[in-house]
Design an enzyme around this catalytic site. Structure first.
Site, PDB file in Angstrom:
ATOM      1  N   ASP A  92       0.815  -1.216   0.000  1.00 37.09           N
ATOM      2  CA  ASP A  92       0.000   0.000   0.000  1.00 37.09           C
ATOM      3  C   ASP A  92       0.845   1.262   0.000  1.00 37.09           C
ATOM      4  OD1 ASP A  92       1.021  -0.151   2.600  1.00 37.09           O
ATOM      5  OD2 ASP A  92      -0.840  -0.976   3.395  1.00 37.09           O
ATOM      6  N   HIS A 147      14.108   4.374  12.822  1.00 36.15           N
ATOM      7  CA  HIS A 147      13.634   4.183  11.455  1.00 36.15           C
ATOM      8  C   HIS A 147      14.498   5.008  10.502  1.00 36.15           C
ATOM      9  CE1 HIS A 147      10.789   4.354   8.010  1.00 36.15           C
ATOM     10  NE2 HIS A 147      10.450   3.159   8.454  1.00 36.15           N
ATOM     11  N   HIS A 180       7.182   4.187  13.754  1.00 35.41           N
ATOM     12  CA  HIS A 180       7.425   5.119  12.646  1.00 35.41           C
ATOM     13  C   HIS A 180       6.154   5.574  11.942  1.00 35.41           C
ATOM     14  CE1 HIS A 180       6.708   1.420  10.373  1.00 35.41           C
ATOM     15  NE2 HIS A 180       6.504   2.185   9.315  1.00 35.41           N
ATOM     16  N   GLU A 213      -0.738  -8.929  -1.404  1.00 33.94           N
ATOM     17  CA  GLU A 213      -1.172  -8.425  -0.099  1.00 33.94           C
ATOM     18  C   GLU A 213      -2.419  -7.558  -0.264  1.00 33.94           C
ATOM     19  OE1 GLU A 213       1.807  -7.532   3.287  1.00 33.94           O
ATOM     20  OE2 GLU A 213       0.928  -5.574   2.818  1.00 33.94           O
ATOM     21  N   GLU A 262      -2.221   4.806   3.564  1.00 28.81           N
ATOM     22  CA  GLU A 262      -2.191   3.430   3.093  1.00 28.81           C
ATOM     23  C   GLU A 262      -3.579   2.827   2.879  1.00 28.81           C
ATOM     24  OE1 GLU A 262      -0.288   4.706   5.397  1.00 28.81           O
ATOM     25  OE2 GLU A 262       1.799   4.118   5.062  1.00 28.81           O
ATOM     26  N   ARG A 313       3.142   7.226  10.203  1.00 32.79           N
ATOM     27  CA  ARG A 313       2.916   8.645   9.913  1.00 32.79           C
ATOM     28  C   ARG A 313       1.817   9.229  10.797  1.00 32.79           C
ATOM     29  NH1 ARG A 313       4.094  11.742   5.267  1.00 32.79           N
ATOM     30  NH2 ARG A 313       4.886   9.860   4.268  1.00 32.79           N
TER      31      ARG A 313
END
Length: 362
Positions: free
Chosen positions: A95, A231, A201, A117, A131, A203
């Site tokens: 994604d 990260h 990490h 996926e 995503e 967002r």
């Protein structure tokens, strides 16, 4: 007979490289000669580090941007003339903005698209953002939908996806089992404190969420030795250095290889992470996991007892971690190996479906 490069695999990020490598090798074993499209989203990505160095590759030179929508546009624009002159199948994974940008190029050029996926959903466009929007947009038009679980496939059917839906397992399990088999035996534990491994990490956690996670770790550092793996994202790394630098019993570790991360996971008493990949890997490794998200598109790990959703509340994180560390029986129950995301044979399964699909079209 299929022409060379009738299958192109789009790779922009490290997770995409990890998860598409089993597909690439399984296709090659079937004589399908896949090629790579390297978008450049992670500019330092070296395909050879993921076992992809021998595959021919086209490079788009589209580094990731702060605004993911702009990166989607850059990838679409760069890839469109390439796929417009191609035949066969374009394979995207997950994604990311690379995946959506490539899929949009394929849709515009009339080139079939396969989504590895497919079907992961929280049904909340903000969690995770962007995503959730990206994978939904890919699944709406992709020709082949490789769902990792029966639940993901059911969600695609409920959305009346027009592409062929196949339950294949997640290729992350192929990758993690292969890596684990090559690792040496775990070293004996040194030190009396339990060991935590932490990554964060996402967002949607930038700012308040990361600060809350850091507060929980500072509280737990009096009771556990904590390894926090930074990260590669410079913004995230700088934030966590500022929030956690100098905390006793807490080490800030530079970004590490997938192999090194798996080794550290295997040796930890408890893992705390907001990573999608770690949610898939932890049950297969038998590693107890606290998921640092408010919602997850991978509920299978929760349902089988390998993971617990704690969000980003400092109170919830510290409280649940503390209770588990003080309850060996509860930790032992979470430590049993389980395989809700696949059996380690997803790459060959996907390659077989692709071969049959291409032969039908031919």
């Amino acid at each position: 007979m299929l022409r060379p490069f009738d299958v192109r695999l789009v790779v922009g990020t490290r997770p995409e490289a990890i998860k598409l490598a089993p597909v690439a090798h399984a296709l090659a074993e079937r004589g399908l000669a896949p090629a790579l499209v390297l978008t450049g989203q992670h500019p330092s990505l070296d395909p050879a580090q993921f076992g992809l160095g021998d595959f021919p590759a086209e490079r788009l030179h589209c580094p990731g941007e702060q605004d993911p929508h702009r990166h989607v546009g850059a990838v679409t624009t760069a890839l469109l003339p390439i796929v417009a002159a191609a035949s066969g199948l374009l394979v995207v994974q997950g994604d990311t903005s690379s995946a959506l940008g490539a899929a949009l190029a394929g849709f515009a050029a009339g080139v079939p698209v396969a989504h590895v996926e497919a079907g992961l959903r929280t049904h909340d466009p903000q969690l995770p953002w962007p995503e959730e929007e990206y994978r939904t947009a890919i699944d709406a038009q992709a020709d082949l939908l490789f769902a990792p679980t029966e639940l993901a496939a059911a969600k695609l059917r409920a959305e009346q996806a027009t592409g062929e839906v196949h339950v294949t397992g997640n290729t992350s399990i192929d990758a993690v089992l292969a890596l684990e088999a090559a690792l040496p035996l775990a070293e004996p534990r040194r030190g009396a404190l339990p060991r935590l491994l932490v990554t964060a990490h996402r967002r949607e956690s930038w700012g308040e969420g990361l600060a809350s996670i850091a507060a929980a770790l500072r509280e737990l550092s009096s009771e556990a030795a904590i390894d926090f793996v930074l990260h590669p994202n410079a913004h995230v790394a700088a934030s966590m250095r500022e929030l956690l630098g100098g905390v006793a019993n807490l080490r800030l570790l530079e970004p590490c290889s997938h192999r090194e991360l798996i080794r550290r996971m295997r040796e930890a008493d408890l893992v705390l992470s907001d990573s999608g990949g770690i949610q898939e890997e932890a049950p297969a490794l038998g590693v107890p996991l606290l998921v640092l998200r408010e919602k997850t598109e991978r509920p299978e790990g929760l349902d089988c007892g390998s993971a617990i959703l704690v969000g980003t509340s400092a109170e919830r994180i510290a409280g649940k971690a503390r209770r588990l560390l003080r309850d060996p029986a509860a930790l032992a129950a979470m430590r049993r190996r389980r395989f809700p995301y696949g059996d380690g044979k997803s790459g060959p399964r996907i390659a077989g479906i692709i071969e049959e699909w291409l032969n039908r079209r031919a």
